[in-house]
Write an enzyme that holds these catalytic residues in place. Sequence first.
Site, PDB file in Angstrom:
ATOM      1  N   GLY A   1      -4.032  -1.107  -9.741  1.00  0.00           N
ATOM      2  CA  GLY A   1      -4.137  -2.541  -9.538  1.00  0.00           C
ATOM      3  C   GLY A   1      -3.740  -3.336 -10.759  1.00  0.00           C
ATOM      4  O   GLY A   1      -2.561  -3.537 -11.045  1.00  0.00           O
ATOM      5  N   SER A   2      -4.743  -3.774 -11.530  1.00  0.00           N
ATOM      6  CA  SER A   2      -4.483  -4.714 -12.616  1.00  0.00           C
ATOM      7  C   SER A   2      -3.650  -4.130 -13.753  1.00  0.00           C
ATOM      8  O   SER A   2      -3.050  -4.882 -14.528  1.00  0.00           O
ATOM      9  CB  SER A   2      -5.805  -5.250 -13.166  1.00  0.00           C
ATOM     10  OG  SER A   2      -6.621  -4.202 -13.641  1.00  0.00           O
TER      11      SER A   2
ATOM     12  N   LYS B   1     -10.209   7.143  -0.784  1.00  0.00           N
ATOM     13  CA  LYS B   1     -10.048   6.333  -1.986  1.00  0.00           C
ATOM     14  C   LYS B   1     -11.384   6.341  -2.728  1.00  0.00           C
ATOM     15  O   LYS B   1     -12.323   5.645  -2.334  1.00  0.00           O
ATOM     16  CB  LYS B   1      -9.653   4.907  -1.603  1.00  0.00           C
ATOM     17  CG  LYS B   1      -9.509   3.957  -2.779  1.00  0.00           C
ATOM     18  CD  LYS B   1      -9.265   2.532  -2.309  1.00  0.00           C
ATOM     19  CE  LYS B   1     -10.560   1.850  -1.886  1.00  0.00           C
ATOM     20  NZ  LYS B   1     -10.359   0.397  -1.623  1.00  0.00           N
TER      21      LYS B   1
ATOM     22  N   ARG C   1      -3.038  -7.295  -5.355  1.00  0.00           N
ATOM     23  CA  ARG C   1      -4.073  -8.253  -4.955  1.00  0.00           C
ATOM     24  C   ARG C   1      -3.760  -9.633  -5.530  1.00  0.00           C
ATOM     25  O   ARG C   1      -3.621  -9.803  -6.737  1.00  0.00           O
ATOM     26  CB  ARG C   1      -5.448  -7.784  -5.445  1.00  0.00           C
ATOM     27  CG  ARG C   1      -6.604  -8.594  -4.868  1.00  0.00           C
ATOM     28  CD  ARG C   1      -7.953  -8.084  -5.350  1.00  0.00           C
ATOM     29  NE  ARG C   1      -8.120  -6.665  -5.091  1.00  0.00           N
ATOM     30  CZ  ARG C   1      -8.540  -6.162  -3.932  1.00  0.00           C
ATOM     31  NH1 ARG C   1      -8.800  -6.981  -2.924  1.00  0.00           N
ATOM     32  NH2 ARG C   1      -8.683  -4.860  -3.794  1.00  0.00           N
TER      33      ARG C   1
ATOM     34  N   GLY D   1     -10.018   1.295 -12.515  1.00  0.00           N
ATOM     35  CA  GLY D   1     -10.091   1.721 -13.902  1.00  0.00           C
ATOM     36  C   GLY D   1      -9.128   2.828 -14.267  1.00  0.00           C
ATOM     37  O   GLY D   1      -9.270   3.447 -15.320  1.00  0.00           O
TER      38      GLY D   1
ATOM     39  N   THR E   1      -8.349  -3.782   1.807  1.00  0.00           N
ATOM     40  CA  THR E   1      -9.505  -4.600   2.181  1.00  0.00           C
ATOM     41  C   THR E   1      -9.502  -4.875   3.680  1.00  0.00           C
ATOM     42  O   THR E   1      -9.808  -5.987   4.133  1.00  0.00           O
ATOM     43  CB  THR E   1      -9.558  -5.912   1.367  1.00  0.00           C
ATOM     44  OG1 THR E   1      -9.168  -5.653   0.011  1.00  0.00           O
ATOM     45  CG2 THR E   1     -10.977  -6.479   1.339  1.00  0.00           C
TER      46      THR E   1
ATOM     47  N   GLU F   1       0.352  -1.594  -1.454  1.00  0.00           N
ATOM     48  CA  GLU F   1      -0.761  -2.157  -0.696  1.00  0.00           C
ATOM     49  C   GLU F   1      -0.933  -3.630  -1.050  1.00  0.00           C
ATOM     50  O   GLU F   1      -0.984  -3.988  -2.237  1.00  0.00           O
ATOM     51  CB  GLU F   1      -2.040  -1.387  -1.030  1.00  0.00           C
ATOM     52  CG  GLU F   1      -3.327  -2.048  -0.569  1.00  0.00           C
ATOM     53  CD  GLU F   1      -4.547  -1.484  -1.262  1.00  0.00           C
ATOM     54  OE1 GLU F   1      -5.554  -2.214  -1.363  1.00  0.00           O
ATOM     55  OE2 GLU F   1      -4.513  -0.316  -1.716  1.00  0.00           O
TER      56      GLU F   1
END
Length: 212
Positions: free
Chosen positions: A180-181, A130, A18, A160, A70, A41
Amino acid sequence: MTRIPFPPMTRPLIAILRGIRHDETEAIIATLVEAGLTAIEIPLNSPDPFRSIEIAARTAPDGVLIGAGTVLTETQVDALERAGGRLMVSPNVEPAVIARAAAKGMVTMPGVFTPTEALAAAAAGATGLKFFPASVLGPAGITAIRAVLPKDLEIAAVGGVSEKNFADYASAGIRAFGLGSSLYKPGMDAAEIGRRARATLTAYDAAYGVTP
């Protein structure tokens, strides 16, 4: 309704990029693939996302699943196909969007949180689900909902989740994740992303008994 199957993966991990920019996409994709990731993604709320997806699809070798997150509309599904994407991830359950992507042979992973949403996504023909945010549901919550779902659905925990808690999910039989992060944040260079990817895969292999 024919369900598009989730492709077989030794490590069913989806890297969520992202915020990635198109000018850094090629280097980051190459780094992630070299580390051993096979699903990537690019969320559509990133800058110029379809251009980045096109670059990613061109950069990644056969067998690496590239797509968008998204995704909210059928028009976006069409644009994803033109960019060469084969993975459609959405934050919600919209049957028309799932059906459009499935008709194009895409792997579909809508976001769900409740049994009602999960069963609606399954009825719409989703490849997998998901569960987001997984940090709220936890392994026990996802497992409880999973008991009423079709057995052929791929179940992924997203939100998380990182290499720090793979073992918790492994004990619940959950093996697929969106990362993700913990793996990528805007501004990171390819070297740092590669380091994080390798550490993530090492932790996954240890938790799931994977032999590289």
